[in-house]
Design a protein around this motif. Structure first.
Motif, PDB file in Angstrom:
ATOM      1  N   UNK A 157       0.807  -1.220   0.000  1.00  0.00           N
ATOM      2  CA  UNK A 157       0.000   0.000   0.000  1.00  0.00           C
ATOM      3  C   UNK A 157       0.839   1.268   0.000  1.00  0.00           C
ATOM      4  N   UNK A 158       2.161   1.129   0.183  1.00  0.00           N
ATOM      5  CA  UNK A 158       3.009   2.325   0.274  1.00  0.00           C
ATOM      6  C   UNK A 158       4.152   2.307  -0.741  1.00  0.00           C
ATOM      7  N   UNK A 159       4.051   1.515  -1.798  1.00  0.00           N
ATOM      8  CA  UNK A 159       5.183   1.384  -2.728  1.00  0.00           C
ATOM      9  C   UNK A 159       5.496   2.694  -3.460  1.00  0.00           C
ATOM     10  N   UNK A 160       4.544   3.613  -3.527  1.00  0.00           N
ATOM     11  CA  UNK A 160       4.786   4.883  -4.210  1.00  0.00           C
ATOM     12  C   UNK A 160       5.574   5.863  -3.346  1.00  0.00           C
ATOM     13  N   UNK A 161       5.846   5.495  -2.085  1.00  0.00           N
ATOM     14  CA  UNK A 161       6.476   6.424  -1.147  1.00  0.00           C
ATOM     15  C   UNK A 161       7.964   6.172  -0.918  1.00  0.00           C
TER      16      UNK A 161
END
Length: 212
Positions: free
Chosen positions: A152-156
């Motif tokens: 859920x946080x791979x874009x960060x």
């Protein structure tokens, strides 16, 4: 005699192999402009490794550091290269922050310091993330999540890599083992001849880190 020779060969073969479970060497630590190690509890400016001039539709200007801007008058705030000054202070938080040092080729969050609070988007975080839904390019924006590695946080998650005599920023989330195909450099995209936005590009933005 044969038994002695066999034992010797077996001992030699075992000694030439790495020990099972032996620790691998840690990646190099990132160094700032004063020659000191980058630390997760310290604010830094991201500045160009070499000053450069960019020309827009009307005029040319000397480029400086990294800051925040609203592009298209909407939230969240986007990450841009500003004119003439060193920009806003940031912090780097590695995925494993126990020792507080920042290393190359290691997943980390990048967050503008609390001193960089901007009232234009008060309900959005200052943590960097990529915007895969951008129409023109994949831009770097804010309102990411600090920590909590997972799908859920791979874009960060970003990384710092050694690049020639300086460094570059890359998007390459190791927290997602199946995402290697998305790895790309972060460079500058001149948006409508005005703002210089950070985006995923084929030409990296060569940077250094200056203690704030």
């Amino acid at each position: 005699m044969k038994g002695t020779m066999l034992a010797f060969l077996l001992l030699f073969a075992l000694s030439s192999q790495p020990l099972l479970g032996s620790a691998e060497a840690s990646p190099d630590q990132v160094i700032d402009t004063s020659g000191k190690k980058l630390r997760a509890d310290t604010n830094y400016y991201i500045i160009p490794a070499k000053p450069f001039t960019t020309c827009g539709f009307v005029s040319c200007f000397n480029s400086g550091g990294i800051a925040l801007e609203t592009v298209g008058e909407s939230c969240p705030l986007d990450v841009v290269v500003v004119k003439h000054n060193q920009g806003l202070p940031l912090r780097f938080t590695p995925v494993n922050n126990k020792k507080g040092v920042v290393r190359v080729s290691t997943d980390l969050n990048i967050k503008f310091s609390n001193d960089a609070y901007d009232s234009r988007c008060p309900n959005h975080s200052l943590v960097w993330k990529i915007d895969p839904f951008s129409k023109e390019e994949t831009f770097v924006t804010t309102n990411g999540v600090l920590g909590n590695p997972g799908s859920n946080t791979i874009h960060n998650w970003f990384q710092i890599e050694k690049y020639e005599d300086a460094y570059k920023l890359v998007y390459c989330p190791n927290v997602c083992p199946s995402c290697k195909h998305v790895c790309k450099d972060i460079g500058i995209y001149v948006y409508k001849y005005r703002e210089m936005r950070l985006a995923l590009t084929n030409v990296p933005f060569k940077v250094k880190f200056q203690k704030a």
